[in-house]
Structure formats: C-alpha cells, structure tokens
Design a protein around this motif. Structure first.
Motif, mmCIF file in Angstrom:
data_model
loop_
_atom_site.group_PDB
_atom_site.id
_atom_site.type_symbol
_atom_site.label_atom_id
_atom_site.label_comp_id
_atom_site.label_asym_id
_atom_site.label_seq_id
_atom_site.Cartn_x
_atom_site.Cartn_y
_atom_site.Cartn_z
ATOM 1 N N UNK A 278 0.837 -1.203 0.000
ATOM 2 C CA UNK A 278 0.000 0.000 0.000
ATOM 3 C C UNK A 278 0.871 1.252 0.000
ATOM 4 N N UNK A 279 1.885 1.277 0.856
ATOM 5 C CA UNK A 279 2.769 2.442 0.932
ATOM 6 C C UNK A 279 3.615 2.579 -0.334
ATOM 7 N N UNK A 280 4.050 1.454 -0.905
ATOM 8 C CA UNK A 280 4.812 1.512 -2.151
ATOM 9 C C UNK A 280 3.977 2.144 -3.264
ATOM 10 N N UNK A 281 2.710 1.798 -3.286
ATOM 11 C CA UNK A 281 1.806 2.380 -4.276
ATOM 12 C C UNK A 281 1.588 3.864 -4.010
ATOM 13 N N UNK A 282 1.421 4.212 -2.744
ATOM 14 C CA UNK A 282 1.158 5.599 -2.363
ATOM 15 C C UNK A 282 2.327 6.507 -2.723
#
Length: 320
Positions: A278-282
């Motif tokens: 999720x954070x990598x995408x964000x």
C-alpha cells in the motif's frame, strides 16, 4: 512436539480466516466497497475497543521496562529490517542502474512486517491479556517507524508532512487506556461499558483477517506473481529466515520481561505486511515487487511462523 502442535493449531485459524476472505471475494459475496467499509470499522472502532479491553487493569503495563523498552524494540526491529534490505540489493540482482523505486520497495518489503493482524490473534490464543497489552505498546514504536523511516525510505523526502498519521484512533485508545491504568481509574468504569469494549474487541481481528484475505485476492488478480523472481525470493528469505534469527539472537542479550519476550518472538516470526504494498503504491515505488514479497512470505509463514515461535520460545523463555 506437543507444544509445537499447540502453536501450529493456534496459527492455522489465522491463515484460514484470510483464506475465507479470499474465497468470499472470489464468490463475489464481499464487494470491494464492503471490504473498505469493514476495514474502516475494524481500524476506527473495533481495534480501539480491543486496546482498551487489553490495557485497562493490565499489570504488565505498570512496569516501566515494558512501557519504555517495547516501543524502542518496535522501532529497532523495523530499522534492522530496512538496513538488511538495503545491504542485500546486489544479492537480489538490483544494481546501481536499477530503478530507485524498485530498490526502495525491496528494502521496505524486507523491513516492514505484519505487526498487527497476524500477531494479535496469536497473542490472544497462545498467551494472556498482559502480553496483548504489551504488544500494543510495542506497535506504537512500529507506527512511529512506519511514518518516519519507511516513508523516508520510499519517498526519498522528509516524512514531516505525514507525521500526523501516527495519531489515529488506536493510538488515542492506547493513550487513554494507559492513563486510566496509571491512575487506577479503570475500575471506575461501569461493568456494562467494559463488557462492551470486550465484546467489540473480540470481533476486531477475525474481521480484519477476512478483509486482508479479500485484499490479497484482488492484488493477485492485479499483479503477475512470476515476475522478478530473484528479488522476490531473496526478500522473502531475508524476511522469513535471516531476520527472525537475528532478532531472536539480539533479544537473548536484552533485559526483557516475559511479556516482551513473547511479543518479540511473535513479531520476529511475521511475514511482510500488506501495508508495504500500500505504501509503495502511495509513494510511487514498485508496488508489484512489494506485493509479490507479501504473497510469498505469507505463504511461507503458514509453515515458518509456528516453527519460529517454537524456536523463539525455547531460545528466549525455556522453562520460564
């Protein structure tokens, strides 16, 4: 062998609940909107209730050793994982000319473990409420590290703009519960209110695990699991083999309480967190690589988690 079987029996339902979520999503019984709404309910209401139920009257949280050392270990275990990830880039086939986004996601996929949805039900099944309370305090340190170290690693910029995200409903519930515990005011709460906290809190992680299963199913459809196998396998080996051994070895020489030893054992055995993807995408890093590591480490942890819990219990606790 009997103790190992007990640990395995406690671990299997955790992964089965995630499988149920994936099955429900496959059967179209659980829509994406329903999963999002349920996740909000879990994070903003049910987990705070579980925290209050676990913290109030918790004798282990009257120990300064637990209150101070637990969050420091939370930061330390995550930082160790990030450093190991960065140090292993060449081993994973990521060279100087590889995209920075891929390197950042690799390091975070190694360092950021599932510190919430898997260890909490295991703590409830294997240990006691005192240990669960210490686990929540440990995770304060992890949350601080996520919104500072992990954000800085993924974005390459100062995480100051995201520091407010540390102040969420679970953290507020923890602070409130610790204050009541310190002031010995928890006994003044009506029995009906405490029973409500307990009842709602017991729903938190079964629902959370089911929702996690729906998320994993959706991501499996989005990403090709067979791409970049070298970096995926190396990251998974570091997360599931090297880091548990390093964390347990370091904990052997630290003055930890029994409850904190149990927490360290659980967290050392965890797979990569879905939150890494999720954070990598964000932050526009390589979310595909992060997800592949999440998927593979979660599969491995079905077997490795009970093994590491058994090893850690023997190594750190023994007959204590």
């Amino acid at each position: 062998m009997n103790e190992f079987w007990i640990i395995t029996q406690a671990s299997i339902p955790v992964f089965l609940m995630m499988a149920v979520g994936s099955l429900l999503r496959w059967a179209k019984c659980f829509s994406e909107e329903a999963a999002s709404g349920t996740l909000n309910l879990v994070v903003k209401a049910l987990i705070p209730c579980l925290i209050l139920d676990s913290v109030m009257g918790n004798a282990a949280l009257k120990s300064s050793a637990n209150l101070l050392m637990a969050p420091l270990l939370g930061v330390g275990t995550l930082l160790l994982g990030l450093l190991i990830g960065w140090a292993s880039l060449r081993l994973a086939g990521l060279k100087k000319d590889s995209p920075d986004s891929k390197k950042r996601s690799f390091a975070v996929s190694v360092g950021l473990y599932n510190y919430g949805y898997i260890p909490f039900p295991l703590a409830l099944a294997l240990y006691d409420q005192n240990t669960v309370g210490v686990l929540f305090v440990f995770n304060v340190g992890v949350e601080v590290a996520v919104w500072t170290l992990v954000v800085a690693c993924l974005s390459g910029y100062s995480p100051l703009k995201d520091w407010k995200k540390m102040f969420n409903m679970p953290l507020l519930a923890l602070v409130f519960g610790l204050a009541l515990n310190f002031l010995k005011a928890d006994m003044l709460l009506p029995t009906a209110l405490r029973a409500t906290f307990h009842g709602l809190g017991q729903c938190a992680y079964p629902l959370g695990l089911v929702v996690s299963g729906t998320i994993i199913y959706d991501l499996c459809r989005q990403y090709n699991l067979m791409w970049e196998m070298r970096s995926t396998v190396v990251a998974s080996a570091l997360r599931c083999l090297l880091l548990p051994a390093m964390i347990l070895l370091a904990a052997r020489f630290l003055p930890l309480t029994l409850e904190l030893k149990r927490v360290v054992i659980l967290q050392a055995a965890m797979p990569t967190a879905v939150f890494a993807m999720v954070l990598s995408q964000l932050y526009k890093a390589d979310s595909g690589l992060a997800f592949r590591v999440v998927f593979l480490t979660t599969l491995i942890s079905v077997i490795s988690t009970p093994i590491w819990i058994k090893i850690g219990t023997t190594f750190l606790i023994g007959g204590q």
